[in-house]
Every structure is written in C-alpha cells, then in structure tokens.
Design an enzyme around this catalytic site. Sequence first.
Site, PDB file in Angstrom:
ATOM      1  N   GLY A 227       0.690  -1.282   0.010  1.00  0.00           N
ATOM      2  CA  GLY A 227      -0.054  -0.089  -0.009  1.00  0.00           C
ATOM      3  C   GLY A 227       0.669   1.230  -0.016  1.00  0.00           C
ATOM      4  O   GLY A 227       0.274   2.462  -0.428  1.00  0.00           O
ATOM      5  N   GLU A 265       4.357  -6.629   1.760  1.00  0.00           N
ATOM      6  CA  GLU A 265       4.041  -6.652   0.397  1.00  0.00           C
ATOM      7  C   GLU A 265       3.854  -5.550  -0.278  1.00  0.00           C
ATOM      8  O   GLU A 265       2.808  -5.099  -0.505  1.00  0.00           O
ATOM      9  CB  GLU A 265       2.663  -7.758   0.427  1.00  0.00           C
ATOM     10  CG  GLU A 265       2.524  -9.034   1.101  1.00  0.00           C
ATOM     11  CD  GLU A 265       0.907  -9.245   1.199  1.00  0.00           C
ATOM     12  OE1 GLU A 265       0.935 -10.508   1.585  1.00  0.00           O
ATOM     13  OE2 GLU A 265       0.222  -8.634   1.103  1.00  0.00           O
ATOM     14  N   LEU A 266       5.074  -5.269  -1.074  1.00  0.00           N
ATOM     15  CA  LEU A 266       4.863  -3.939  -1.810  1.00  0.00           C
ATOM     16  C   LEU A 266       4.889  -4.454  -3.372  1.00  0.00           C
ATOM     17  O   LEU A 266       5.380  -5.140  -3.753  1.00  0.00           O
ATOM     18  CB  LEU A 266       6.490  -3.255  -1.521  1.00  0.00           C
ATOM     19  CG  LEU A 266       6.544  -2.954   0.163  1.00  0.00           C
ATOM     20  CD1 LEU A 266       7.986  -2.448   0.108  1.00  0.00           C
ATOM     21  CD2 LEU A 266       5.433  -1.968   0.453  1.00  0.00           C
ATOM     22  N   GLY A 267       4.176  -3.564  -3.736  1.00  0.00           N
ATOM     23  CA  GLY A 267       3.895  -3.544  -5.275  1.00  0.00           C
ATOM     24  C   GLY A 267       4.334  -2.135  -5.976  1.00  0.00           C
ATOM     25  O   GLY A 267       5.156  -1.797  -6.318  1.00  0.00           O
ATOM     26  N   ARG A 268       3.144  -1.479  -5.967  1.00  0.00           N
ATOM     27  CA  ARG A 268       3.398   0.089  -6.577  1.00  0.00           C
ATOM     28  C   ARG A 268       4.712   0.461  -6.059  1.00  0.00           C
ATOM     29  O   ARG A 268       5.448   1.126  -6.997  1.00  0.00           O
ATOM     30  CB  ARG A 268       2.275   0.799  -5.894  1.00  0.00           C
ATOM     31  CG  ARG A 268       2.169   2.153  -6.605  1.00  0.00           C
ATOM     32  CD  ARG A 268       1.013   3.106  -6.185  1.00  0.00           C
ATOM     33  NE  ARG A 268      -0.226   2.328  -5.719  1.00  0.00           N
ATOM     34  CZ  ARG A 268      -1.178   2.460  -6.699  1.00  0.00           C
ATOM     35  NH1 ARG A 268      -1.109   2.921  -7.931  1.00  0.00           N
ATOM     36  NH2 ARG A 268      -2.268   1.621  -6.348  1.00  0.00           N
ATOM     37  N   ARG A 304      -5.942   3.281 -15.578  1.00  0.00           N
ATOM     38  CA  ARG A 304      -6.209   3.862 -14.286  1.00  0.00           C
ATOM     39  C   ARG A 304      -6.887   5.330 -14.076  1.00  0.00           C
ATOM     40  O   ARG A 304      -7.939   5.546 -13.241  1.00  0.00           O
ATOM     41  CB  ARG A 304      -4.822   3.940 -13.709  1.00  0.00           C
ATOM     42  CG  ARG A 304      -4.024   2.651 -13.415  1.00  0.00           C
ATOM     43  CD  ARG A 304      -2.816   2.893 -12.578  1.00  0.00           C
ATOM     44  NE  ARG A 304      -3.235   3.138 -11.139  1.00  0.00           N
ATOM     45  CZ  ARG A 304      -2.846   4.378 -10.431  1.00  0.00           C
ATOM     46  NH1 ARG A 304      -2.557   5.463 -11.161  1.00  0.00           N
ATOM     47  NH2 ARG A 304      -3.404   4.694  -9.465  1.00  0.00           N
ATOM     48  N   CYS A 334     -13.469   4.225 -28.210  1.00  0.00           N
ATOM     49  CA  CYS A 334     -14.828   4.724 -28.043  1.00  0.00           C
ATOM     50  C   CYS A 334     -15.603   4.642 -26.733  1.00  0.00           C
ATOM     51  O   CYS A 334     -16.436   4.132 -26.560  1.00  0.00           O
ATOM     52  CB  CYS A 334     -15.662   3.754 -29.260  1.00  0.00           C
ATOM     53  SG  CYS A 334     -14.786   4.173 -30.779  1.00  0.00           S
ATOM     54  N   GLU A 335     -15.068   5.476 -25.656  1.00  0.00           N
ATOM     55  CA  GLU A 335     -15.631   5.938 -24.551  1.00  0.00           C
ATOM     56  C   GLU A 335     -15.333   7.218 -24.317  1.00  0.00           C
ATOM     57  O   GLU A 335     -13.963   7.581 -24.295  1.00  0.00           O
ATOM     58  CB  GLU A 335     -14.817   4.869 -23.405  1.00  0.00           C
ATOM     59  CG  GLU A 335     -15.060   3.310 -23.821  1.00  0.00           C
ATOM     60  CD  GLU A 335     -16.659   3.166 -23.685  1.00  0.00           C
ATOM     61  OE1 GLU A 335     -17.364   3.578 -22.669  1.00  0.00           O
ATOM     62  OE2 GLU A 335     -16.808   1.806 -23.988  1.00  0.00           O
TER      63      GLU A 335
END
Length: 382
Positions: A227, A265-268, A304, A334-335
């Site tokens: 986190g 638990e590191l991701g980002r 994101r 197309c959004e």
Amino acid sequence: MFTAARLARFQQEETPFYFYDMDLLRQTVAACRTASEKRNFHVHYALKANVNNELLGIIREAGFGADCVSGGEVEKALENGFRKDQIVFAGVGKSDREINYALDQDIFCFNVESVQELEVINELARARNKRARIALRINPNVNANTHHYITTGLEENKFGINSWEFDTVVEKLRSLENIDCAGLHFHIGSQVTDENVFKSLCVKVNEFKEWFAERGVYFKLLNVGGGLGVDYHAPDVQPIVDFERHFAIFEQFLELDAGQEVHFELGRALVAQCGSLITKVLYIKKGINTNFAVVDAGMTELIRPALYHAYHKIENISASSAESVKYDVVGPICESSDCFGKEVELPETSRGDLMAIRTAGAYGEVMTSSYNLRPKIRPLFL
Ligand SMILES: *Cc1c(COP(=O)(O)O)cnc(C)c1O
C-alpha cells in the site's frame, strides 16, 4: 529521465509502448532491500503490479519473495525463480483448483480471507495428506484515506476476516488438523501516502495480536501488506520512495514477540516510477473550452485514469515550443472516459509529438485489454 539519446531511441519505436528505466528500478529495489534487511523485515513483491520477466528478475535477485493473488501468479512467480518458501497467496476467492495447485507447490503461506476458506483449505490439504501454512487476513477497519476503489481494510470491504468472526476462527483453529496457523495478515489498501495510516495499522495489529494471545493463539509472523504510495504529481522529485521512513514506522510501533517475523507486500512502491507509457500525438482538435490532443494510446493501454480517476503526470517530451497551451489529452477508444488528463498544461503540441504518461510502471501494462480489438502493447527496457 528523457535524455536526447533516449528520445532518439523512442523515435525509432512504434508507439504506443511502455518504457521501463531499469536503472531506476535497480536503485529502487536496492533502497528497499537496504532498509528492510537491516531490520530483518521480509519483503514480498506484489506480482499483480507488473509481471514483466525483466522486472521480476531484478526483484527476485534482491532476495524478495512473491505476493500472489491468483494461481496464475503463483505459477508465474515459480517460473521466474522465486523461492516457493517465499511465496504468499492472498485473494478473497481462491478456487479449489488454485488452492490445490499452491498446496502441491508447497508455497510458504495462504493468506486466508474467510472462515469458510479456512475449512476448504483444511479439507483439500487433508485429501493430500498435507498441512497448509496459513495467515489470517484480518480486516482491521482502518481507513487508508485513499480512493474508495483501492481501499480494502474497512468493514464494508469484501477483503479479510472481520472481528465479529474471531471467536469462530479460534474455535476452528483448534479443530482443523491440517491447518498450521503461522500468522496474521493485513492489507488496508493502495497508494497510501499518509504515514499516520500505517501507525494506526500498527496499533490495530498489536491489539489483534493481544486478543488472540489471550486465547492462547500465537503467531510466528505478522504480515502488514503493501500500500505504500508514490508521488504521481512530481515523479522526478523523489523517484525512489522513502523506504527507510516507511519501515522505521513499523519498527517503532509494532510490538513484536521474541523471534516474531515481520513481512511486507510491496507492489506499487517498487515499480511505479520506473515505467512510463510513451504515446504519439495523432491529432490536435479544437474543442469548446480546451483543445484535444488525441494520442495513440488509450484506456486499453492504461486504464487507471478511467477506472479510478487516477492522476498521471503527462509530458510532451519532444515539443520545443516555449508557448504553453491547455489540452484534454484523450485516447482513440470509443468511450468518453478514455481521457488521460483534462486541461493539461503543455508546450504547444503538434501531430507527431511524443508524450510520456508518467508513473505507469504499476497497474499499467498488467491491466491492458484488447477492447476495440487493440493490439497488445510492447515494453521497452532501457
Ligand atoms: C495489491 C496487493 C498488495 C500490493 O499493494 P501495493 O499498493 O501495490 O503495494 C499487497 N498485498 C495484497 C494482498 C494485495 O492485494
């Protein structure tokens, strides 16, 4: 970050593509390792942030374990040489097939998210004549003060075991013979930038640990999850997260029993800043309030902004104009949500210019889709 040599290289590549600065990744991983090792903290990399083999190799070589949220990620971690006794497996909906696979591979620990999952793992382990090592993923009801789509530690969230189920859990642990309860696990959300949130988490962890100890349940490890946030607004100011400060908080506020291990638990925090999405401007189109810069990457390459209203810094890395103009930077999908940024101040931009959408190394390439039959985007490692 974008030297003339790099820019020249980019100009030879077909756009869009993900660019990864491997030196920055190495330095980030080394900083994390130094800060964790001196405290004897164990770090598991959250694979879901980015699964390129080139990145995984550098992270594994640092001695980090793997944090997986699917059977596919467990398999990916093993293929990339992560040690099975350093693999943890979380997820609110593990299928029997995934559990069996992880049992067969003798992974380090299942982070269990419900009472029923505890029973199912026990049964599947018994059928294989094994004992499953588990940690109880606790929902600590701590507000991560982050976007509600990436908040996971509140009672209203689907993740983890809530306090009203603890009595049942203690009872189960006494009767389930193929479960070896090794720890408590927490993960309160992502992109947490307020370190007070982690202090609050430590206080809660101490309380929960105490509650279980009073009932004769002790834990070999405390896993406090990931986190840790990064700076999306100023990616070049401090491109390497202050791991020292982060780990120091846990060192100071967690009350550990003798020999008790602390896991993260590191991701980002490990991979976000080393990645940028490089895209080319296709058209400049006059709008009512601002002009549109239509680029050749869209939400299919980086979802994101569309999914969480996430901010990513956008730079025109090839323009030379001194005049600054505001653009809505939009993709070809197309959004209407296919927009990377509104009223972004950029040097006057023209067709053919290259843009860098920064801090895209985490939850970027892994979330790409083929919507609109878009081709798969390629990575460039420099
Ligand atoms: C996603 C996730 C992480 C990593 O989160 P980051 O915010 O990227 O550090 C860690 N643990 C679990 C269980 C997760 O689901």
